[in-house]
Design a protein around this motif. Structure first.
Motif, PDB file in Angstrom:
ATOM      1  N   ASP A 106       3.061  -4.642  -1.248  1.00 33.53           N
ATOM      2  CA  ASP A 106       1.913  -5.381  -1.789  1.00 33.53           C
ATOM      3  C   ASP A 106       1.019  -5.902  -0.659  1.00 33.53           C
ATOM      4  OD1 ASP A 106       0.904  -7.102  -4.382  1.00 33.53           O
ATOM      5  OD2 ASP A 106       0.810  -8.294  -2.543  1.00 33.53           O
ATOM      6  N   ARG A 107       1.625  -6.448   0.395  1.00 31.69           N
ATOM      7  CA  ARG A 107       0.835  -6.960   1.519  1.00 31.69           C
ATOM      8  C   ARG A 107       0.188  -5.813   2.297  1.00 31.69           C
ATOM      9  NH1 ARG A 107      -1.076 -11.080   0.066  1.00 31.69           N
ATOM     10  NH2 ARG A 107      -0.667  -9.881  -1.814  1.00 31.69           N
ATOM     11  N   TYR A 108       0.878  -4.678   2.366  1.00 30.27           N
ATOM     12  CA  TYR A 108       0.262  -3.524   3.027  1.00 30.27           C
ATOM     13  C   TYR A 108      -0.980  -3.070   2.274  1.00 30.27           C
ATOM     14  CZ  TYR A 108      -0.570   1.339   4.223  1.00 30.27           C
ATOM     15  OH  TYR A 108      -1.168   2.529   4.567  1.00 30.27           O
ATOM     16  N   LEU A 109      -0.867  -2.989   0.944  1.00 32.77           N
ATOM     17  CA  LEU A 109      -2.020  -2.607   0.131  1.00 32.77           C
ATOM     18  C   LEU A 109      -3.136  -3.633   0.260  1.00 32.77           C
ATOM     19  CD1 LEU A 109      -0.187  -1.366  -3.095  1.00 32.77           C
ATOM     20  CD2 LEU A 109      -1.181   0.028  -1.266  1.00 32.77           C
ATOM     21  N   MET A 110      -2.753  -4.914   0.357  1.00 34.11           N
ATOM     22  CA  MET A 110      -3.750  -5.963   0.530  1.00 34.11           C
ATOM     23  C   MET A 110      -4.445  -5.841   1.886  1.00 34.11           C
ATOM     24  SD  MET A 110      -4.589  -9.157   1.854  1.00 34.11           S
ATOM     25  CE  MET A 110      -3.056  -9.777   2.518  1.00 34.11           C
ATOM     26  N   GLU A 115      -3.514 -15.716   1.040  1.00 37.42           N
ATOM     27  CA  GLU A 115      -3.066 -14.327   1.083  1.00 37.42           C
ATOM     28  C   GLU A 115      -2.485 -13.998   2.456  1.00 37.42           C
ATOM     29  OE1 GLU A 115      -2.886 -12.208  -1.315  1.00 37.42           O
ATOM     30  OE2 GLU A 115      -4.032 -13.204  -2.888  1.00 37.42           O
ATOM     31  N   TRP A 116      -3.162 -14.422   3.491  1.00 35.85           N
ATOM     32  CA  TRP A 116      -2.685 -14.155   4.847  1.00 35.85           C
ATOM     33  C   TRP A 116      -1.486 -15.019   5.188  1.00 35.85           C
ATOM     34  CZ3 TRP A 116      -4.331  -9.827   6.664  1.00 35.85           C
ATOM     35  CH2 TRP A 116      -5.566  -9.340   6.258  1.00 35.85           C
ATOM     36  N   SER A 117      -1.417 -16.204   4.593  1.00 33.59           N
ATOM     37  CA  SER A 117      -0.245 -17.054   4.801  1.00 33.59           C
ATOM     38  C   SER A 117       0.998 -16.402   4.195  1.00 33.59           C
ATOM     39  CB  SER A 117      -0.474 -18.429   4.171  1.00 33.59           C
ATOM     40  OG  SER A 117       0.657 -19.244   4.332  1.00 33.59           O
ATOM     41  N   ILE A 118       0.849 -15.855   2.973  1.00 26.32           N
ATOM     42  CA  ILE A 118       1.958 -15.149   2.337  1.00 26.32           C
ATOM     43  C   ILE A 118       2.355 -13.935   3.167  1.00 26.32           C
ATOM     44  CG2 ILE A 118       2.631 -13.801   0.305  1.00 26.32           C
ATOM     45  CD1 ILE A 118       0.919 -15.668  -1.377  1.00 26.32           C
ATOM     46  N   LEU A 119       1.367 -13.242   3.703  1.00 22.57           N
ATOM     47  CA  LEU A 119       1.654 -12.081   4.541  1.00 22.57           C
ATOM     48  C   LEU A 119       2.501 -12.467   5.744  1.00 22.57           C
ATOM     49  CD1 LEU A 119       1.240  -9.168   5.459  1.00 22.57           C
ATOM     50  CD2 LEU A 119      -0.939  -9.869   6.455  1.00 22.57           C
ATOM     51  N   ARG A 120       2.153 -13.547   6.413  1.00 24.72           N
ATOM     52  CA  ARG A 120       2.917 -13.992   7.588  1.00 24.72           C
ATOM     53  C   ARG A 120       4.344 -14.366   7.191  1.00 24.72           C
ATOM     54  NH1 ARG A 120      -0.530 -17.128   9.258  1.00 24.72           N
ATOM     55  NH2 ARG A 120       0.166 -19.078   8.338  1.00 24.72           N
ATOM     56  N   MET A 121       4.504 -15.030   6.049  1.00 23.36           N
ATOM     57  CA  MET A 121       5.835 -15.388   5.565  1.00 23.36           C
ATOM     58  C   MET A 121       6.697 -14.153   5.348  1.00 23.36           C
ATOM     59  SD  MET A 121       4.441 -18.195   2.846  1.00 23.36           S
ATOM     60  CE  MET A 121       5.713 -17.762   1.686  1.00 23.36           C
TER      61      MET A 121
END
Length: 335
Positions: free
Chosen positions: A112-116, A226-232
């Motif tokens: 999901d984060r890759y697609l984002m 969104e970027w915070s979730i990605l880092r997590m």
């Protein structure tokens, strides 16, 4: 030099101390994960939060079923799976199912984060699609892990005296070795690593574009959470790979040496090492909340707001209840 009995005693004491602590902090962290991702308006707006919620639930189930049964077996010499066939089958079905399910949700979160990172408007980035993927993933592993129910049963140990819950030797044992290596050991860490590297590559690409003063407007439109979730997720995936690597190496070794004649002391050492490596699996299941708290300012901020909000609500409730009780007692006394 320790004897085997002393090594067994040390392992027993280690399990009795560490595993209950891991289960407690893991359950506590999973509950807070579910609360934060479910209630926080900032975090729940992302479909990725659904994967993290169900991954936390899966990790909690893994700790409360798999880790607890292993604690009873190693720490207290209580093994109901060696007495009842149905317990044996359900235990190893739970091991296979609950080991893969939360890791699969973490993989979906990474995808999901890759697609984002490619496009925030990708058609798979929606809550409806996320719920479908969660359900399909659960059904997939429920079906795939049925072989554990079919083949696992009470067997006679190598010394010919003690009944144990195990898989039969032969073709299924060979299949299980390759299954453990390819599915449990290599596929998840490898796929997580691939999507992590791809996402990091895209992030690096975006950073280069910022330095070149291009696409700044597009990047500014992306939501901070969104970027915070990605880092997590990236940090959690790194932790997952690190904690899964030792047992992956063990599974590879065990598969390559399964047909070698082994002495009793070698079998003891290998089983001892495997039991110790399972502690890393339990740590992995308990780590997500603490990884999120350390790596995400937004997660910490939302957690603080939720704790402060419900603390004030509880405080106000206690004050109102005490006031009402005092008023009622005063009226009763006056009457």
């Amino acid at each position: 030099m320790w004897t085997t009995a002393e090594f067994v005693l040390f392992q027993k004491q280690l399990f009795n101390i560490l595993v209950p602590i891991i289960i407690i902090i893991g359950n506590f962290g999973s509950i807070l994960n579910v609360i934060v991702f479910s209630i926080s308006k900032k975090l729940r707006s992302s479909p990725c939060s659904l994967y993290l919620i169900f991954a936390s639930i899966g990790f909690a189930l893994y700790l409360n079923i798999v880790a607890l049964l292993r604690l009873l077996q190693i720490g207290f010499n209580i093994d109901p799976s060696s007495k009842w066939s149905w317990v044996c089958k359900i235990r190893f079905y739970a091991v296979g199912f609950l080991l893969m399910l939360p890791r699969s949700y973490m993989l979906l979160a990474a995808i999901d984060r890759y697609l984002m990172s490619i496009s925030s408007q990708h058609r798979f980035l929606s809550h409806r699609i996320a719920l479908k993927m969660i359900l399909l993933t659960c059904l997939f592993w429920m079906i795939i892990c049925v072989h554990n129910i079919i083949y696992y049963d009470i067997q006679i140990s190598l010394n010919g005296t003690n009944p144990i819950c195990s898989n039969p030797s032969g073709t299924y044992s060979t299949f299980l070795s390759f299954y453990s290596i390819l599915i449990n050991g290599l596929s998840m860490p490898l796929l997580m690593t691939i999507f992590t590297l791809l996402t990091l590559r895209n992030l690096k690409h975006y950073r280069n574009q910022i330095h070149n003063n291009s696409l700044i407007i597009i990047l500014q439109r992306r939501k901070k959470q969104e970027w915070s979730i990605l880092r997590m997720i990236l940090v959690q995936l790194i932790v997952n790979v690190i904690l899964s690597l030792p047992i992956t190496i063990y599974l590879c070794y065990n598969g390559l040496t399964q047909y070698i004649q082994k002495s009793s002391i070698r079998i003891f050492i290998e089983n001892y090492i495997y039991n110790m490596l399972t502690i890393l699996q339990y740590l992995n299941a308990a780590a997500s909340f603490y990884v999120y708290s350390l790596t995400s300012h937004i997660f910490r901020k939302e957690l603080y707001y939720l704790v402060a909000y419900y603390s004030n609500k509880l405080k106000q409730y206690v004050i109102n209840y005490s006031t009402a009780l005092f008023t009622q007692m005063t009226l009763t006394f006056t009457t």
